[in-house]
Design a protein around this motif. Structure first.
Motif, PDB file in Angstrom:
ATOM      1  N   ARG A 101      23.785 100.563  60.881  1.00  0.00           N
ATOM      2  CA  ARG A 101      24.702  99.480  61.203  1.00  0.00           C
ATOM      3  C   ARG A 101      25.993 100.048  61.794  1.00  0.00           C
ATOM      4  N   GLU A 102      26.449  99.473  62.894  1.00  0.00           N
ATOM      5  CA  GLU A 102      27.616  99.988  63.589  1.00  0.00           C
ATOM      6  C   GLU A 102      28.909  99.668  62.824  1.00  0.00           C
ATOM      7  N   ILE A 103      29.942 100.433  63.135  1.00  0.00           N
ATOM      8  CA  ILE A 103      31.269 100.221  62.561  1.00  0.00           C
ATOM      9  C   ILE A 103      32.222  99.837  63.693  1.00  0.00           C
ATOM     10  N   VAL A 104      32.935  98.745  63.513  1.00  0.00           N
ATOM     11  CA  VAL A 104      33.864  98.265  64.536  1.00  0.00           C
ATOM     12  C   VAL A 104      35.207  98.972  64.372  1.00  0.00           C
ATOM     13  N   ASN A 116      42.950  83.456  70.700  1.00  0.00           N
ATOM     14  CA  ASN A 116      42.963  82.071  70.218  1.00  0.00           C
ATOM     15  C   ASN A 116      41.583  81.427  70.294  1.00  0.00           C
ATOM     16  N   GLN A 117      40.749  81.849  71.249  1.00  0.00           N
ATOM     17  CA  GLN A 117      39.419  81.271  71.384  1.00  0.00           C
ATOM     18  C   GLN A 117      38.424  82.030  70.498  1.00  0.00           C
ATOM     19  N   PRO A 118      37.316  81.374  70.122  1.00  0.00           N
ATOM     20  CA  PRO A 118      36.319  82.026  69.267  1.00  0.00           C
ATOM     21  C   PRO A 118      35.801  83.320  69.886  1.00  0.00           C
ATOM     22  N   ALA A 119      35.783  84.387  69.097  1.00  0.00           N
ATOM     23  CA  ALA A 119      35.297  85.683  69.571  1.00  0.00           C
ATOM     24  C   ALA A 119      34.709  86.454  68.397  1.00  0.00           C
ATOM     25  N   TYR A 120      33.649  87.197  68.665  1.00  0.00           N
ATOM     26  CA  TYR A 120      33.057  88.028  67.624  1.00  0.00           C
ATOM     27  C   TYR A 120      32.394  89.254  68.242  1.00  0.00           C
ATOM     28  N   ILE A 121      32.082  90.231  67.397  1.00  0.00           N
ATOM     29  CA  ILE A 121      31.459  91.481  67.814  1.00  0.00           C
ATOM     30  C   ILE A 121      30.066  91.567  67.205  1.00  0.00           C
ATOM     31  N   THR A 122      29.072  91.910  68.027  1.00  0.00           N
ATOM     32  CA  THR A 122      27.719  92.141  67.515  1.00  0.00           C
ATOM     33  C   THR A 122      27.303  93.581  67.812  1.00  0.00           C
ATOM     34  N   GLY A 123      26.274  94.049  67.082  1.00  0.00           N
ATOM     35  CA  GLY A 123      25.741  95.380  67.297  1.00  0.00           C
ATOM     36  C   GLY A 123      24.402  95.323  68.015  1.00  0.00           C
ATOM     37  N   ARG A 124      23.681  96.456  68.021  1.00  0.00           N
ATOM     38  CA  ARG A 124      22.397  96.540  68.734  1.00  0.00           C
ATOM     39  C   ARG A 124      21.393  95.507  68.236  1.00  0.00           C
ATOM     40  N   ARG A 125      21.411  95.262  66.926  1.00  0.00           N
ATOM     41  CA  ARG A 125      20.419  94.379  66.316  1.00  0.00           C
ATOM     42  C   ARG A 125      20.886  92.928  66.300  1.00  0.00           C
ATOM     43  N   PRO A 145      25.929  85.437  53.525  1.00  0.00           N
ATOM     44  CA  PRO A 145      25.735  86.817  53.068  1.00  0.00           C
ATOM     45  C   PRO A 145      25.661  87.742  54.282  1.00  0.00           C
ATOM     46  N   GLU A 146      26.044  88.995  54.104  1.00  0.00           N
ATOM     47  CA  GLU A 146      26.068  89.935  55.229  1.00  0.00           C
ATOM     48  C   GLU A 146      24.720  90.049  55.917  1.00  0.00           C
ATOM     49  N   ARG A 147      23.622  90.060  55.158  1.00  0.00           N
ATOM     50  CA  ARG A 147      22.294  90.247  55.738  1.00  0.00           C
ATOM     51  C   ARG A 147      21.868  89.058  56.604  1.00  0.00           C
ATOM     52  N   ASP A 148      22.542  87.913  56.447  1.00  0.00           N
ATOM     53  CA  ASP A 148      22.199  86.724  57.232  1.00  0.00           C
ATOM     54  C   ASP A 148      23.081  86.561  58.469  1.00  0.00           C
ATOM     55  N   ARG A 149      24.078  87.421  58.622  1.00  0.00           N
ATOM     56  CA  ARG A 149      24.982  87.306  59.770  1.00  0.00           C
ATOM     57  C   ARG A 149      24.358  87.985  60.982  1.00  0.00           C
ATOM     58  N   ASN A 150      23.414  87.312  61.566  1.00  0.00           N
ATOM     59  CA  ASN A 150      22.707  87.802  62.745  1.00  0.00           C
ATOM     60  C   ASN A 150      22.525  86.610  63.677  1.00  0.00           C
ATOM     61  N   THR A 151      22.974  86.730  64.905  1.00  0.00           N
ATOM     62  CA  THR A 151      23.002  85.568  65.792  1.00  0.00           C
ATOM     63  C   THR A 151      21.618  84.997  66.078  1.00  0.00           C
ATOM     64  N   LEU A 152      20.621  85.856  66.277  1.00  0.00           N
ATOM     65  CA  LEU A 152      19.282  85.347  66.557  1.00  0.00           C
ATOM     66  C   LEU A 152      18.666  84.719  65.313  1.00  0.00           C
ATOM     67  N   LEU A 153      18.836  85.356  64.174  1.00  0.00           N
ATOM     68  CA  LEU A 153      18.300  84.818  62.925  1.00  0.00           C
ATOM     69  C   LEU A 153      18.889  83.437  62.629  1.00  0.00           C
ATOM     70  N   ALA A 248      27.101 100.194  72.000  1.00  0.00           N
ATOM     71  CA  ALA A 248      26.257  99.349  71.168  1.00  0.00           C
ATOM     72  C   ALA A 248      26.989  98.084  70.738  1.00  0.00           C
ATOM     73  N   LEU A 249      28.314  98.121  70.781  1.00  0.00           N
ATOM     74  CA  LEU A 249      29.117  96.966  70.370  1.00  0.00           C
ATOM     75  C   LEU A 249      29.298  96.005  71.543  1.00  0.00           C
ATOM     76  N   LYS A 250      29.103  94.732  71.262  1.00  0.00           N
ATOM     77  CA  LYS A 250      29.234  93.708  72.300  1.00  0.00           C
ATOM     78  C   LYS A 250      30.252  92.655  71.848  1.00  0.00           C
ATOM     79  N   LEU A 251      31.233  92.419  72.693  1.00  0.00           N
ATOM     80  CA  LEU A 251      32.239  91.389  72.437  1.00  0.00           C
ATOM     81  C   LEU A 251      31.776  90.091  73.085  1.00  0.00           C
ATOM     82  N   VAL A 252      31.706  89.027  72.300  1.00  0.00           N
ATOM     83  CA  VAL A 252      31.315  87.703  72.807  1.00  0.00           C
ATOM     84  C   VAL A 252      32.511  86.771  72.677  1.00  0.00           C
ATOM     85  N   ILE A 253      32.885  86.143  73.765  1.00  0.00           N
ATOM     86  CA  ILE A 253      34.037  85.236  73.782  1.00  0.00           C
ATOM     87  C   ILE A 253      33.594  83.853  74.236  1.00  0.00           C
ATOM     88  N   TYR A 254      34.035  82.827  73.500  1.00  0.00           N
ATOM     89  CA  TYR A 254      33.754  81.419  73.839  1.00  0.00           C
ATOM     90  C   TYR A 254      35.071  80.785  74.307  1.00  0.00           C
TER      91      TYR A 254
END
Length: 257
Positions: A101-104, A116-125, A145-153, A248-254
């Motif tokens: 698991r990556e470290i930000v 101010n707009q929604p933004a989050y960081i995801t890893g390879r998985r 829970p941490e194990r459920d914080r996965n965008t595809l899941l 491996a880190l990806k910034l997603v901005i809405y």
């Protein structure tokens, strides 16, 4: 034991072969066909390689096709630019270290927290590793829970997330499966990816169907309309960026529109 990446290489070849017709590649239709798509010998002919060699590739045998062979297969199978890149990635003998698991970095955390707009960081998985207050208000990552914080899941198995996207869920979810396919195959066989794949298969019949199609696509920007239970209808334009600190880190901005 077969190399999982080679198995995915072979399965991808088969899936593309079955989508083609003789007419689409300039071959005569010939006699009645028992299965969909081109025959293996027809692909081998178009690629200019031996039939036995092609069969070994499609069976996922531990063989290493050259760059020239991969390019010839891409032309024979009429692959898109994204599909061609995926085939080349699977043909390489890549890094076999186990996924961690990556470290930000703190600087990136502070940057997204200032937005101010929604933004989050995801890893390879596609695990959600960090997010700001605006993202929490929309996606409520902190309540999971941490194990459920996965965008595809979340998109594939969480009923509330499905309601969030309403009528647009199918297109969004199907596109995400194709994007994740391109990532997963390079990590095929890794325990962390296998665990996530098992949860997705168990939790979503749609995922199973789309996964077996073995479609791949690159990451693209776009628009999403959400029907939030407390915020109402939300219209966003979303885009993503790789971090220089760790690709491996990806910034997603809405961005609201």
């Amino acid at each position: 034991m077969a190399d999982p990446r080679r198995v995915e290489f072979g399965d991808f070849l088969r899936s593309r072969r079955e989508k083609l017709t003789p007419k689409s590649v300039g071959l005569p239709a010939g006699s009645r066909r028992r299965t969909a798509g081109l025959r293996r010998e027809e692909v081998a002919q178009l690629a200019g390689i031996g039939v036995d060699w092609y069969i070994r590739l499609e069976q996922g045998r531990t063989v290493s096709p050259s760059v020239t062979t991969v390019d010839a297969l891409a032309r024979a199978l009429r692959l898109s630019k994204t599909e061609h890149a995926h085939l080349k990635a699977l043909a390489r003998d890549g890094d076999r270290r186990a996924f961690t698991r990556e470290i930000v970095p703190p600087s990136i955390r502070r940057m997204i927290e200032s937005l101010n707009q929604p933004a989050y960081i995801t890893g390879r998985r596609w695990d959600v590793l960090a997010w700001n207050d605006a993202a929490e208000e929309v996606f409520a990552f902190g309540q999971l829970p941490e194990r459920d914080r996965n965008t595809l899941l979340l998109v594939m198995t969480d009923k509330q997330r499905r309601k969030l996207y309403g009528a647009g869920w199918t297109d969004i979810a199907k596109g995400m499966v194709a994007m994740f396919r391109a990532t997963h195959d390079v990590w095929a066989g890794d325990p962390a990816f296998a665990e996530l794949l098992a949860r997705l298969r168990q939790g979503s019949p749609e995922f199973v169907k789309w996964w077996e199609a073995h479609d791949v696509r690159g990451t693209i920007s776009g628009r999403k309309t959400m029907s939030h239970p407390t915020l109402g209808v939300l219209n966003f334009e979303h885009t993503s960026f790789q971090a220089n600190d760790d690709p491996a880190l990806k910034l997603v901005i809405y961005t609201p529109v």
